[in-house]
Design an enzyme around this catalytic site. Structure first.
Site, short mmCIF file in Angstrom:
data_model
loop_
_atom_site.label_atom_id
_atom_site.label_comp_id
_atom_site.label_asym_id
_atom_site.label_seq_id
_atom_site.Cartn_x
_atom_site.Cartn_y
_atom_site.Cartn_z
N VAL A 134 14.09 7.97 0.66
CA VAL A 134 13.77 7.43 1.76
C VAL A 134 13.24 8.85 2.55
O VAL A 134 13.99 9.83 2.65
CB VAL A 134 14.91 6.78 2.69
CG1 VAL A 134 14.13 6.36 4.13
CG2 VAL A 134 15.24 5.61 2.06
N TYR B 13 6.50 13.28 2.12
CA TYR B 13 5.30 12.70 1.62
C TYR B 13 4.27 12.54 2.28
O TYR B 13 4.24 12.76 3.42
CB TYR B 13 5.57 10.94 1.31
CG TYR B 13 7.16 10.79 0.44
CD1 TYR B 13 6.85 10.41 -0.64
CD2 TYR B 13 8.22 10.52 1.10
CE1 TYR B 13 7.99 10.22 -1.37
CE2 TYR B 13 9.51 10.34 0.47
CZ TYR B 13 9.40 10.08 -0.98
OH TYR B 13 10.38 9.49 -1.81
N GLY C 71 -0.66 1.85 7.31
CA GLY C 71 -0.37 0.92 8.37
C GLY C 71 0.14 -0.60 7.95
O GLY C 71 -0.04 -1.32 8.64
N ASP D 229 10.68 -5.68 6.38
CA ASP D 229 9.95 -4.61 5.97
C ASP D 229 10.57 -3.62 4.96
O ASP D 229 11.88 -3.87 4.70
CB ASP D 229 10.01 -3.65 7.36
CG ASP D 229 9.13 -2.39 7.36
OD1 ASP D 229 8.15 -2.64 6.90
OD2 ASP D 229 9.57 -1.64 8.10
N GLU D 230 9.72 -2.80 4.21
CA GLU D 230 10.16 -1.81 3.30
C GLU D 230 10.94 -2.83 1.88
O GLU D 230 12.13 -2.35 1.61
CB GLU D 230 11.12 -0.96 3.82
CG GLU D 230 10.81 -0.23 5.01
CD GLU D 230 9.59 0.87 4.55
OE1 GLU D 230 9.16 0.82 3.18
OE2 GLU D 230 8.93 1.51 5.21
N GLY E 23 0.80 -1.11 0.01
CA GLY E 23 0.03 -0.08 0.05
C GLY E 23 0.74 1.22 -0.13
O GLY E 23 2.01 1.10 0.01
N CYS F 255 -8.16 15.24 0.68
CA CYS F 255 -9.61 15.24 0.62
C CYS F 255 -10.13 14.46 1.99
O CYS F 255 -11.38 14.74 2.26
CB CYS F 255 -10.30 14.63 -0.67
SG CYS F 255 -10.11 12.73 -0.67
#
Length: 184
Positions: free
Chosen positions: A163, A169, A15, A83-84, A10, A143
């Site tokens: 990163v 971001y 999350g 992770d990542e 995602g 929004c």
């Protein structure tokens, strides 16, 4: 018996890492042996911890290339967590497939799209091997709707690998992504 492979994907702030940490907690509560890995270039919050944006953290082994995982494995782990994944080389699929053949469960999380709305190749490659893909959404920072699927870069260089966190971001929906790009 083969292990299972769960991939969590995602945009930023959806999350993904929190979900990965929740799986880590399940194994930890069950007193199961695990290993947790992260890319060495991700030093946003801590160099030797996987850290969610909410501050929850778990100790991790920072590595540069996926094959370095072999140096830290005892092969009696019940699960391995990464992770990542978007920051790793495509050889990560080979390491994961080796672990699955040895009966070790693998849980990975990572961005599926760059801020330019292009797929991260390693993440997409891993999706072909996953037994289950958990697709997360974020609240759109523009929004306010819960349909953010793209990370939008506010500042920094034009590199797709850059990163950062809240300082660079935001997560946005498709409509707001188009609107923001038109305004640039």
């Amino acid at each position: 018996m083969s292990g299972k492979f769960i991939l969590i994907v995602g945009p930023m702030y959806s999350g993904k890492t929190s979900e990965l940490i929740s799986f880590i907690e399940i194994y930890t509560l069950g007193k199961k042996k695990i290993k947790v890995f992260k890319p060495i270039i991700d030093t946003r919050y801590a160099s030797e911890y996987v850290v969610s944006h909410t501050g929850t953290k778990v100790e991790a082994i920072p590595i540069k290339e996926s094959k370095e995982m072999y140096n830290y494995l005892d092969y009696d782990e019940k699960a391995v967590f990464v992770d990542e994944v978007q920051f790793f080389d495509e050889g990560l699929k080979d390491v994961i497939n080796d672990l699955l053949k040895k009966g070790i469960n693998v849980y990975c999380s990572g961005l599926d799209l760059t801020y330019k709305n292009n797929p991260f190749q390693t993440t997409i490659l891993l999706s072909a091997y996953a037994d289950e893909i958990i697709k997360k959404k974020a609240v759109c920072h523009e929004c306010g709707e819960y349909n953010g699927t793209i990370s939008f870069k506010l500042v920094g260089n034009g590199d797709e690998i850059d990163v950062g966190g809240f300082e660079k971001y935001i997560a946005v929906c498709r409509d707001c992504y188009e609107k923001l790009n038109a305004e640039k």
